[in-house]
Design a protein around this motif. Structure first.
Motif, PDB file in Angstrom:
ATOM      1  N   ALA A   1      32.533  51.691  17.764  1.00  0.00           N
ATOM      2  CA  ALA A   1      32.826  52.770  16.998  1.00  0.00           C
ATOM      3  C   ALA A   1      34.312  53.450  16.955  1.00  0.00           C
ATOM      4  O   ALA A   1      34.700  53.992  16.066  1.00  0.00           O
ATOM      5  CB  ALA A   1      32.233  53.839  17.542  1.00  0.00           C
TER       6      ALA A   1
ATOM      7  N   ASN B   1      31.326  59.394  26.821  1.00  0.00           N
ATOM      8  CA  ASN B   1      31.226  60.504  26.036  1.00  0.00           C
ATOM      9  C   ASN B   1      32.702  60.942  25.724  1.00  0.00           C
ATOM     10  O   ASN B   1      32.806  61.354  24.666  1.00  0.00           O
ATOM     11  CB  ASN B   1      30.515  61.617  26.934  1.00  0.00           C
TER      12      ASN B   1
ATOM     13  N   THR C   1      31.752  57.327  12.849  1.00  0.00           N
ATOM     14  CA  THR C   1      30.288  57.158  12.918  1.00  0.00           C
ATOM     15  C   THR C   1      29.874  57.041  14.472  1.00  0.00           C
ATOM     16  O   THR C   1      30.502  56.118  15.129  1.00  0.00           O
ATOM     17  CB  THR C   1      29.744  56.012  12.294  1.00  0.00           C
ATOM     18  N   PHE C   2      29.042  57.779  14.798  1.00  0.00           N
ATOM     19  CA  PHE C   2      28.945  57.865  16.235  1.00  0.00           C
ATOM     20  C   PHE C   2      28.020  56.756  16.694  1.00  0.00           C
ATOM     21  O   PHE C   2      27.104  56.364  15.858  1.00  0.00           O
ATOM     22  CB  PHE C   2      28.105  59.301  16.847  1.00  0.00           C
ATOM     23  N   PRO C   3      28.236  56.328  17.762  1.00  0.00           N
ATOM     24  CA  PRO C   3      27.605  54.961  17.990  1.00  0.00           C
ATOM     25  C   PRO C   3      25.947  55.413  18.518  1.00  0.00           C
ATOM     26  O   PRO C   3      25.803  56.628  18.933  1.00  0.00           O
ATOM     27  CB  PRO C   3      28.198  54.422  19.224  1.00  0.00           C
ATOM     28  N   PRO C   4      25.286  54.553  18.573  1.00  0.00           N
ATOM     29  CA  PRO C   4      23.716  54.947  19.004  1.00  0.00           C
ATOM     30  C   PRO C   4      23.559  55.443  20.476  1.00  0.00           C
ATOM     31  O   PRO C   4      24.263  54.664  21.142  1.00  0.00           O
ATOM     32  CB  PRO C   4      22.871  53.706  18.686  1.00  0.00           C
ATOM     33  N   GLN C   5      22.717  56.320  20.722  1.00  0.00           N
ATOM     34  CA  GLN C   5      22.608  56.542  22.065  1.00  0.00           C
ATOM     35  C   GLN C   5      21.499  55.632  22.831  1.00  0.00           C
ATOM     36  O   GLN C   5      20.479  55.160  22.040  1.00  0.00           O
ATOM     37  CB  GLN C   5      21.868  58.106  22.098  1.00  0.00           C
TER      38      GLN C   5
ATOM     39  N   PHE D   1      25.080  55.671  24.742  1.00  0.00           N
ATOM     40  CA  PHE D   1      26.221  54.703  24.626  1.00  0.00           C
ATOM     41  C   PHE D   1      26.545  53.688  25.611  1.00  0.00           C
ATOM     42  O   PHE D   1      26.040  53.959  26.804  1.00  0.00           O
ATOM     43  CB  PHE D   1      27.374  55.720  24.869  1.00  0.00           C
ATOM     44  N   THR D   2      27.111  52.435  25.197  1.00  0.00           N
ATOM     45  CA  THR D   2      27.545  51.534  26.171  1.00  0.00           C
ATOM     46  C   THR D   2      28.846  51.375  25.697  1.00  0.00           C
ATOM     47  O   THR D   2      29.402  51.527  24.924  1.00  0.00           O
ATOM     48  CB  THR D   2      26.735  50.290  25.746  1.00  0.00           C
TER      49      THR D   2
ATOM     50  N   SER E   1      29.280  49.473  22.297  1.00  0.00           N
ATOM     51  CA  SER E   1      29.067  50.300  21.268  1.00  0.00           C
ATOM     52  C   SER E   1      30.104  51.337  21.083  1.00  0.00           C
ATOM     53  O   SER E   1      30.547  51.545  19.879  1.00  0.00           O
ATOM     54  CB  SER E   1      27.718  51.052  21.293  1.00  0.00           C
TER      55      SER E   1
END
Length: 202
Positions: A75, A43, A61-65, A67-68, A71
């Motif tokens: 980003a 985060n 662009t926020f990575p998909p939730q 988070f890994t 990803s």
């Protein structure tokens, strides 16, 4: 607020009420120290990358939730560094876990037995050591110490009644030397000695 302070702050906002010891071995419903640490790192890294991108006038662009590490690295435009990022997270998690392994009976490392001053001292002195290691570009030592201090920082919320007293925000004074942690017991909470209980039940 520095990235490190932001990381410490975000660690306190995960909503976990308790932690499992040896969580990688005994999986249950609660989050482990390792889970909370990884979430906070991911985060915080996303927030720092976003702030840097905006400061440079770039889109983010926020990575998909959820988070890994992979990803988040993509980003942040550092997909080639995802392996080293994973390794850094793993080291911090391991050093956090080592507090239970090597300091299990140390009250101050877990905020047990109302060792609030001593526990906070571990955090603030550790934070100074992290900053000093960063200045010397000894990032490995900084990560190790960060893992060590995140454990008591997380334990404060699990081993005190801060949350039960209705506090919805983290206690910022845990990472500030020379300040008061504040009230840890409710206004009307009374500690009764075992002797008193025995007298009443006699």
């Amino acid at each position: 607020m520095s990235g490190l302070a932001a990381l410490c702050f975000l660690l306190l906002q995960t909503g976990a009420c308790g932690f499992e010891i040896l969580g990688w071995f005994f999986r249950g419903k609660s989050l482990t120290h390792e889970d909370i640490t990884e979430r906070a790192i991911l985060n915080t890294t996303v927030q720092v990358c976003r702030a840097l991108a905006l400061a440079e006038g770039k889109d983010f662009t926020f990575p998909p939730q959820p988070f890994t590490a992979e990803s988040v690295a993509v980003a942040c435009g550092a997909s080639k560094s995802s392996k080293s990022f994973c390794k850094a997270i793993s080291l911090i998690q391991r050093k956090n876990w080592n507090v239970d392994l090597f300091r299990f009976y140390s009250s101050r490392h877990h905020f047990d037995d109302e060792t609030f001053i001593e526990g906070r001292k571990i955090i603030t002195e550790g934070l100074s050591a992290v900053k000093a290691s960063n200045k010397r570009e000894n990032f490995e030592a900084a990560r190790e110490k960060l893992g060590n201090i995140l454990h008591p920082l997380q334990d404060f919320y699990s081993h005190s009644n801060w949350v039960e007293m209705g506090n919805n925000l983290p206690n910022p004074n845990l990472i500030r030397a020379g300040t008061s942690i504040g009230n840890i017991a409710g206004k009307y909470n009374v500690t009764v000695c075992l002797d008193e209980i025995e007298k009443r039940n006699a």
